[in-house]
Design an enzyme around this catalytic site. Structure first.
Site, short mmCIF file in Angstrom:
data_model
loop_
_atom_site.label_atom_id
_atom_site.label_comp_id
_atom_site.label_asym_id
_atom_site.label_seq_id
_atom_site.Cartn_x
_atom_site.Cartn_y
_atom_site.Cartn_z
N SER A 255 0.82 -1.05 0.11
CA SER A 255 -0.12 -0.09 -0.03
C SER A 255 0.77 1.33 -0.08
O SER A 255 0.26 2.43 -0.05
CB SER A 255 -1.00 0.01 1.19
OG SER A 255 -2.14 -0.74 0.92
N LYS B 44 0.07 3.83 -2.58
CA LYS B 44 -0.87 5.03 -2.35
C LYS B 44 -0.16 6.28 -2.09
O LYS B 44 -0.84 7.49 -2.30
CB LYS B 44 -1.72 4.62 -1.31
CG LYS B 44 -2.73 3.33 -1.54
CD LYS B 44 -3.84 3.09 -0.51
CE LYS B 44 -4.65 1.98 -0.76
NZ LYS B 44 -3.98 0.88 -0.04
N SER C 201 -5.65 3.87 4.85
CA SER C 201 -5.17 2.92 3.58
C SER C 201 -6.30 2.29 2.90
O SER C 201 -6.18 1.07 2.48
CB SER C 201 -4.00 1.81 4.18
OG SER C 201 -3.47 1.42 2.80
#
Length: 385
Positions: free
Chosen positions: A57, A60, A117
Site C-alpha cells: 500500500s 498509495k 489505507s
C-alpha cells in the site's frame, strides 16, 4: 577550455553537498532502505535502494500525489462528491466498506486513504479523476517517468497483489522516497491527513485509525504511508520534521510491523542526530549599478534554492561571501547572472550559488537620456542659485 574547467570545478564541489553514507552501516531490518532529505533530495543513507520490490500500500503515495495534483490544479474540489462503483466497493484488504452507489466527499475519501489505507476509496478516487482505474494507473506510470522513478511500474492504484499481473507491480526504496518528496514538498496540505491519529467519516459513524504508528509515537512525525502484503512484507515511507529539517525514511520488505517501524525510527534518528539543514540566504539585498538603464541599479536575488544539508558538526563554521559585478549596462534581463554567493566551512567551499537580477531593467532611449541630462542641469542651477 572554459567548459572543461567548469566541469572540473563541478566535480570538485560534488563531495561538499552530496553526502553519501557509504561508510555507515546501520543495523536495519528489511530488504532495502533509504533516508532522504526532503528539502534538497540528498540521499543520506541507502541500502539496496534501487532493487525493484513489491511496495504493497505504499503504492498509495503516488495515488495521493495524483489526487493532490488534481485538487491543487483545480480539476476537482475538496467537497466534490465521489460515487463508489461496483469495482471500488469490491476491493478487498484495508477498506471502509463502501457500498455500491454510496457517495462521499473528496475530503473524506482522501482522509480514508491517508489514515486507514482504504483500497475502496483509492479505486473510487482513481475512477473519479481518470474515468477508470486502468486509465489512472497509466497516469501513475507517466508521473513516475516524469519524476525519473526508473525502477517503478504500477499495475493498480492500491498495491494489492491479488491480480494475475501483480508480480509486475514494483518500485524501489529510492523511487518511493522520490514520490514521497514530491508529495510532501509540493502539496503540504496532505499532512492535514497523514498526521491524523484517529478520526471518523460518515458523520462520525465509522472510525479511522492511522496504520502508521509513528504518527503518535515518534516526535515530529508528519506521515506518510504504510504497506503490507504477504508477498511484499512490511513496508513504510515515514516522514518527520525537526529543527526545520524534514526527512523521508523508506523501508521495504521487513518481516514484522515492529521491525519496519524500528528501522524507520533508526533512520530518522540517524539523520536528525548527524545532519542539519541551513538556508544561508542574503543578510542584505545586494544591488548592482546599471549604466544607461531606466533604473539606477538592480537588486539581486539567489538564482537557486539556497538550502544546504551539512554535517551537524560544521553548522557553527558556515560563512557566506557575496560578490557582485561592480556595474552592468542596460538592458538587463530578469534572471541575468550578476554575482555569486559562496558558502564555506572554514576554507572548504560547500556551495556556490548564482546571484541574478530580480527585475528587468530597460535601456533608456536617446530622448529619455536627454531629459535626464536637462533635469540634472536644472537641479545644478537651483543649487548654485
Amino acid at each position: 577550455m572554459k567548459r572543461f574547467f567548469g566541469f572540473l570545478c563541478l566535480i570538485a564541489l560534488l563531495p561538499a553537498f552530496c553526502l553519501p553514507a557509504a561508510g555507515v552501516e546501520l543495523d536495519l531490518a528489511g530488504k532495502s532502505a533509504v533516508l532522504m532529505d526532503a528539502a534538497t533530495g540528498t540521499v543520506i543513507y541507502e541500502h539496496n535502494a534501487h532493487e525493484p520490490l513489491a511496495p504493497a500500500s505504499v503504492t498509495k503515495v503516488m495515488t495521493m500525489l495524483l489526487i493532490m495534483e488534481a485538487i491543487d490544479g483545480g480539476k476537482i474540489g475538496w467537497e466534490d462528491m465521489v460515487t463508489a462503483s461496483e469495482a471500488a466497493a469490491a476491493k478487498g484488504g484495508s477498506q471502509i466498506y463502501l457500498k455500491v452507489g454510496e457517495s462521499m466527499s473528496v475530503t473524506d475519501m482522501l482522509k480514508s486513504i491517508a489514515v486507514s489505507s482504504a483500497n475502496d476509496c483509492a479505486c473510487a478516487m482513481a475512477e473519479h479523476i481518470a474515468g477508470s482505474e486502468s486509465a489512472f494507473v497509466e497516469r501513475m506510470n507517466q508521473r513516475a517517468a516524469e519524476l525519473q522513478m526508473n525502477e517503478t511500474h504500477f499495475v493498480n492504484c492500491t498495491g494489492l497483489d491479488d491480480a494475475p499481473d501483480a508480480d509486475e507491480h514494483l518500485t524501489s526504496a529510492y523511487d518511493i522516497a522520490i514520490m514521497s518528496r514530491e508529495l510532501i514538498v509540493n502539496h503540504p496540505d496532505i499532512k492535514k491527513f497523514t498526521t491524523i491519529w484517529m478520526d471518523t467519516v460518515r458523520n462520525g459513524a465509522f472510525g479511522l485509525s492511522n496504520t502508521n504508528k509513528l504518527v503518535r509515537f515518534y516526535s515530529g512525525a508528519t506521515g506518510l504511508k504504510t504497506g503490507f502484503t504477504a508477498a511484499a512484507g512490511y513496508c513504510l515511507s515515514a516522514t518527520a520534521q525537526r529543527d526545520g529539517m524534514e526527512l523521508i525514511a523508506v523501508v521495504m520488505g521487513a518481516k514484522t510491523s515492529g521491525e519496519r517501524n524500528a528501522a524507520c525510527k533508526a533512520l530518522l534518528d540517524y539523520g536528525f542526530a548527524n545532519y542539519s539543514l541551513i538556508d544561508p540566504g542574503l543578510e542584505a539585498v545586494p544591488k548592482v549599478p546599471v549604466k544607461l538603464g531606466s533604473a539606477q541599479d538592480v537588486e539581486l536575488e539567489l538564482g537557486e534554492n539556497g538550502n544546504l544539508l551539512i554535517d551537524k558538526g560544521k553548522k557553527g563554521t558556515v560563512t557566506t561571501e557575496v560578490r557582485a559585478e561592480p556595474f552592468t549596462t542596460a538592458p538587463v534581463a530578469k534572471g541575468a547572472k550578476l554575482g555569486k554567493l559562496t558558502i564555506r566551512s572554514g576554507d572548504e567551499i560547500l556551495r556556490e550559488l548564482p546571484l541574478v537580477a530580480k527585475e528587468q531593467v530597460e535601456r533608456v532611449t536617446f530622448g529619455q537620456l536627454f531629459v535626464k541630462i536637462l533635469r540634472r542641469v536644472a537641479m545644478a542651477k537651483e543649487v548654485t542659485a
